[in-house]
Write an enzyme that holds these catalytic residues in place. Structure first.
Site, PDB file in Angstrom:
ATOM      1  N   SER A   1      -3.690 -14.600   4.204  1.00 35.76           N
ATOM      2  CA  SER A   1      -3.591 -13.788   2.987  1.00 35.76           C
ATOM      3  C   SER A   1      -4.168 -14.536   1.792  1.00 35.76           C
ATOM      4  O   SER A   1      -4.077 -15.760   1.734  1.00 35.76           O
ATOM      5  CB  SER A   1      -2.107 -13.502   2.741  1.00 35.76           C
ATOM      6  OG  SER A   1      -1.927 -12.451   1.837  1.00 35.76           O
TER       7      SER A   1
ATOM      8  N   CYS B   1      -3.759 -17.678  -4.526  1.00 32.68           N
ATOM      9  CA  CYS B   1      -4.265 -18.407  -5.689  1.00 32.68           C
ATOM     10  C   CYS B   1      -3.921 -19.876  -5.550  1.00 32.68           C
ATOM     11  O   CYS B   1      -2.790 -20.219  -5.183  1.00 32.68           O
ATOM     12  CB  CYS B   1      -3.589 -17.916  -6.967  1.00 32.68           C
ATOM     13  SG  CYS B   1      -4.094 -16.278  -7.472  1.00 32.68           S
TER      14      CYS B   1
ATOM     15  N   ALA C   1      -7.385 -14.438  -5.145  1.00 27.43           N
ATOM     16  CA  ALA C   1      -7.780 -13.583  -6.266  1.00 27.43           C
ATOM     17  C   ALA C   1      -8.781 -14.338  -7.134  1.00 27.43           C
ATOM     18  O   ALA C   1      -8.477 -15.409  -7.659  1.00 27.43           O
ATOM     19  CB  ALA C   1      -6.553 -13.215  -7.088  1.00 27.43           C
TER      20      ALA C   1
ATOM     21  N   GLN D   1     -11.182 -12.126  -2.290  1.00 28.67           N
ATOM     22  CA  GLN D   1     -10.508 -11.074  -3.055  1.00 28.67           C
ATOM     23  C   GLN D   1     -11.031 -11.088  -4.492  1.00 28.67           C
ATOM     24  O   GLN D   1     -10.899 -12.103  -5.186  1.00 28.67           O
ATOM     25  CB  GLN D   1      -8.997 -11.310  -3.040  1.00 28.67           C
ATOM     26  CG  GLN D   1      -8.208 -10.153  -3.606  1.00 28.67           C
ATOM     27  CD  GLN D   1      -6.710 -10.443  -3.662  1.00 28.67           C
ATOM     28  OE1 GLN D   1      -6.302 -11.439  -4.253  1.00 28.67           O
ATOM     29  NE2 GLN D   1      -5.915  -9.593  -3.060  1.00 28.67           N
TER      30      GLN D   1
ATOM     31  N   TYR E   1      -1.980  -6.188 -11.433  1.00 29.69           N
ATOM     32  CA  TYR E   1      -3.211  -6.586 -12.115  1.00 29.69           C
ATOM     33  C   TYR E   1      -4.004  -5.346 -12.528  1.00 29.69           C
ATOM     34  O   TYR E   1      -3.559  -4.211 -12.305  1.00 29.69           O
ATOM     35  CB  TYR E   1      -3.998  -7.567 -11.233  1.00 29.69           C
ATOM     36  CG  TYR E   1      -3.192  -8.831 -10.981  1.00 29.69           C
ATOM     37  CD1 TYR E   1      -2.743  -9.614 -12.056  1.00 29.69           C
ATOM     38  CD2 TYR E   1      -2.816  -9.210  -9.694  1.00 29.69           C
ATOM     39  CE1 TYR E   1      -1.967 -10.754 -11.846  1.00 29.69           C
ATOM     40  CE2 TYR E   1      -2.036 -10.350  -9.481  1.00 29.69           C
ATOM     41  CZ  TYR E   1      -1.615 -11.117 -10.561  1.00 29.69           C
ATOM     42  OH  TYR E   1      -0.832 -12.227 -10.351  1.00 29.69           O
TER      43      TYR E   1
ATOM     44  N   ARG F   1       2.813 -17.337   3.065  1.00 34.06           N
ATOM     45  CA  ARG F   1       3.627 -18.560   3.036  1.00 34.06           C
ATOM     46  C   ARG F   1       3.776 -19.216   4.401  1.00 34.06           C
ATOM     47  O   ARG F   1       3.926 -20.440   4.482  1.00 34.06           O
ATOM     48  CB  ARG F   1       4.983 -18.256   2.392  1.00 34.06           C
ATOM     49  CG  ARG F   1       4.848 -17.990   0.895  1.00 34.06           C
ATOM     50  CD  ARG F   1       6.043 -17.317   0.303  1.00 34.06           C
ATOM     51  NE  ARG F   1       6.194 -15.938   0.784  1.00 34.06           N
ATOM     52  CZ  ARG F   1       7.161 -15.116   0.377  1.00 34.06           C
ATOM     53  NH1 ARG F   1       8.056 -15.537  -0.506  1.00 34.06           N
ATOM     54  NH2 ARG F   1       7.228 -13.882   0.833  1.00 34.06           N
TER      55      ARG F   1
HETATM   56  C1  FMN Z   1       0.773 -19.547  -3.413  1.00 40.76           C
HETATM   57  C2  FMN Z   1       0.576 -18.059  -3.366  1.00 40.76           C
HETATM   58  C3  FMN Z   1      -0.508 -17.505  -4.009  1.00 40.76           C
HETATM   59  C4  FMN Z   1      -0.748 -16.129  -3.932  1.00 40.76           C
HETATM   60  N1  FMN Z   1      -1.893 -15.606  -4.466  1.00 40.76           N
HETATM   61  C5  FMN Z   1      -2.232 -14.326  -4.202  1.00 40.76           C
HETATM   62  C6  FMN Z   1      -3.515 -13.842  -4.506  1.00 40.76           C
HETATM   63  O1  FMN Z   1      -4.394 -14.563  -4.964  1.00 40.76           O
HETATM   64  N2  FMN Z   1      -3.770 -12.530  -4.246  1.00 40.76           N
HETATM   65  C7  FMN Z   1      -2.844 -11.708  -3.670  1.00 40.76           C
HETATM   66  O2  FMN Z   1      -3.113 -10.525  -3.464  1.00 40.76           O
HETATM   67  N3  FMN Z   1      -1.636 -12.167  -3.327  1.00 40.76           N
HETATM   68  C8  FMN Z   1      -1.325 -13.451  -3.557  1.00 40.76           C
HETATM   69  N4  FMN Z   1      -0.125 -13.938  -3.137  1.00 40.76           N
HETATM   70  C9  FMN Z   1       0.764 -13.059  -2.378  1.00 40.76           C
HETATM   71  C10 FMN Z   1       0.506 -13.221  -0.889  1.00 40.76           C
HETATM   72  O3  FMN Z   1      -0.843 -12.956  -0.543  1.00 40.76           O
HETATM   73  C11 FMN Z   1       1.437 -12.324  -0.055  1.00 40.76           C
HETATM   74  O4  FMN Z   1       1.142 -10.992  -0.350  1.00 40.76           O
HETATM   75  C12 FMN Z   1       2.909 -12.611  -0.331  1.00 40.76           C
HETATM   76  O5  FMN Z   1       3.151 -13.999  -0.428  1.00 40.76           O
HETATM   77  C13 FMN Z   1       3.803 -12.011   0.754  1.00 40.76           C
HETATM   78  O6  FMN Z   1       3.418 -12.510   2.011  1.00 40.76           O
HETATM   79  P1  FMN Z   1       4.228 -13.697   2.776  1.00 40.76           P
HETATM   80  O7  FMN Z   1       5.651 -13.231   2.913  1.00 40.76           O
HETATM   81  O8  FMN Z   1       3.520 -13.845   4.084  1.00 40.76           O
HETATM   82  O9  FMN Z   1       4.144 -14.941   1.932  1.00 40.76           O
HETATM   83  C14 FMN Z   1       0.153 -15.303  -3.234  1.00 40.76           C
HETATM   84  C15 FMN Z   1       1.271 -15.871  -2.620  1.00 40.76           C
HETATM   85  C16 FMN Z   1       1.476 -17.237  -2.658  1.00 40.76           C
HETATM   86  C17 FMN Z   1       2.659 -17.810  -1.931  1.00 40.76           C
END
Ligand code: FMN
Length: 372
Positions: free
Chosen positions: A22, A25, A57, A101, A183, A325
């Site tokens: 995923s 950032c 992003a 992204q 956003y 994560r």
């Molecule tokens: C460190 C970090 C940075 C993230 N940056 C973005 C991002 O750039 N774009 C985005 O759409 N989601 C971002 N997210 C959200 C994740 O892509 C994801 O949607 C969210 O953490 C839920 O998934 P998970 O339970 O597998 O962590 C970020 C999450 C984390 C932990």
């Protein structure tokens, strides 16, 4: 046979399996330009075994970054740095494919890095004027954004298109438009943040107009061999906000415009964040979108175990699972999932000796009660 490890065609892009890293950032860029950390980050996930790695992003214009440290794709320097990183990552990545992204942070821009509190920048922090569909601040204590006028809307649309062309030149296989997490594009979609009374606001059709125009223009600007996806929100988790019925209509329109997939996420338009941290909380919404639109669907959010991921694919609730994560916690998540599901994934030859088939240690560390 594992269905998580079955190949999948994202538009014309062949993925070796259904696991996606995923976008995350890293807040480690300098005026949008990727550096050493990004090289390490992308090379590492490139050989993680995931079918697709979607880079974080990335601001399509300077004022569209969330923080001073966010990645951008608005200058030759940004493009050159990413091209170099993609080139290196591909050398070790086997069949993995790379997406990026493209984003605009709208009224949530001009913020501190998360590890510095994440709130809005103060006057001494080199802040900038943010923009949004309407001059409604994100939350108490956040500055009012400027409402985009017609010129501003056109300029932003062109910024998405220019960044997409840069992504193509830099060597990415896919572009994902960020229309979630509060956003700019989500701000147009949600009645919480879009209070316009012109043709860009009001009805669902009007609120979708700008995000759809962005996707349509980006699709038209990219070669057909590149996939175009959209991260969408299934729900704002708030009364009077965007909901799953809206998301189904939006996904249907995106499909008509030639988008190759949606990734279903949720939340982020309100503060504090109201997202249930239960396992697979977006899965029922993704399942409904996939069923009612026929759109290739990724789902993200608290997908934790290989068996959970396998079940999501096998039961037809989504075509791909997207994990964030879990990959921070264990960059070898895919290798271990492949062990558990009896599938084979790419290892760089330098690391082949850690395969379960040749290393007895793996069986001691991760015993399978029902097999060995
Ligand atoms: C460190 C970090 C940075 C993230 N940056 C973005 C991002 O750039 N774009 C985005 O759409 N989601 C971002 N997210 C959200 C994740 O892509 C994801 O949607 C969210 O953490 C839920 O998934 P998970 O339970 O597998 O962590 C970020 C999450 C984390 C932990």
């Amino acid at each position: 046979m594992s269905e998580l490890f079955a190949s999948f065609k994202l538009g014309q892009v062949e993925l070796s399996n259904r696991v996606v890293v995923s976008p995350m950032c890293q807040y480690s860029a300098d005026d949008g330009v990727a550096g050493d950390w990004h090289m390490h980050h992308l090379v590492q996930y490139g050989y993680s075994g995931a079918g697709l790695i979607t880079l974080e992003a990335t601001g399509v214009e300077r004022r569209g970054r969330i923080t001073h440290g966010c990645l951008g794709l608005y200058s030759d320097a940004c493009e050159t740095a990413l091209a170099c990183i993609i080139r290196s990552s591909r050398r070790f990545a086997g069949p993995a494919r790379f997406g990026i992204q493209l984003a605009h942070a709208g009224r949530k821009a001009s913020a501190h890095l998360p590890w510095k509190g994440g709130g809005p920048l103060g006057p001494e922090d080199d802040p900038w004027q943010t923009v949004a569909p309407s001059a409604v601040p994100f939350a108490e204590g956040w500055p009012a954004p400027g409402a985009l006028n017609e010129d501003g809307i056109e300029r932003t649309l062109n910024a998405f298109v220019d960044a997409a062309k840069r992504a193509a030149r830099a060597g990415f296989d896919a572009v994902e438009i960020h229309a979630a997490h509060g956003y700019l594009l989500h701000e147009f979609l949600s009645p919480i943040s879009n209070r316009r009374t012109d043709s860009w606001g009001g009805s669902l059709e009007n609120r979708m107009r700008f995000p759809l125009a962005v996707v349509s223009s980006v699709r038209a600007a990219l070669p057909s061999g590149m996939a175009v996806g959209v991260r969408i929100t299934g729900t704002d988790w708030t009364e009077g906000g965007w909901g799953i019925d809206d998301a189904v209509v939006f996904a249907r329109e995106l499909k008509v415009l030639g988008a190759d997939y949606v990734c279903v996420s949720s939340g982020g338009i309100t503060h504090p964040l109201q997202v249930p941290q239960t396992q697979g909380y977006n899965v029922p919404m993704a399942a409904r979108i996939r069923k009612e639109t026929g759109m290739a669907t990724q789902v993200v959010g608290m997908i934790l175990t290989p068996s959970q991921a396998e079940e999501i694919i096998k039961s037809g609730q989504a075509d791909m699972v997207c994990l964030a994560r879990c990959f921070l916690d264990d960059p070898r998540w895919v290798w271990h999932a492949a062990e558990e599901l009896n599938a084979r994934v790419h290892y760089p030859p330098q690391y082949e000796r850690a395969r379960r088939s040749v290393w007895p240690g793996a069986g001691i560390l991760r015993p399978f009660k029902d097999r060995e």
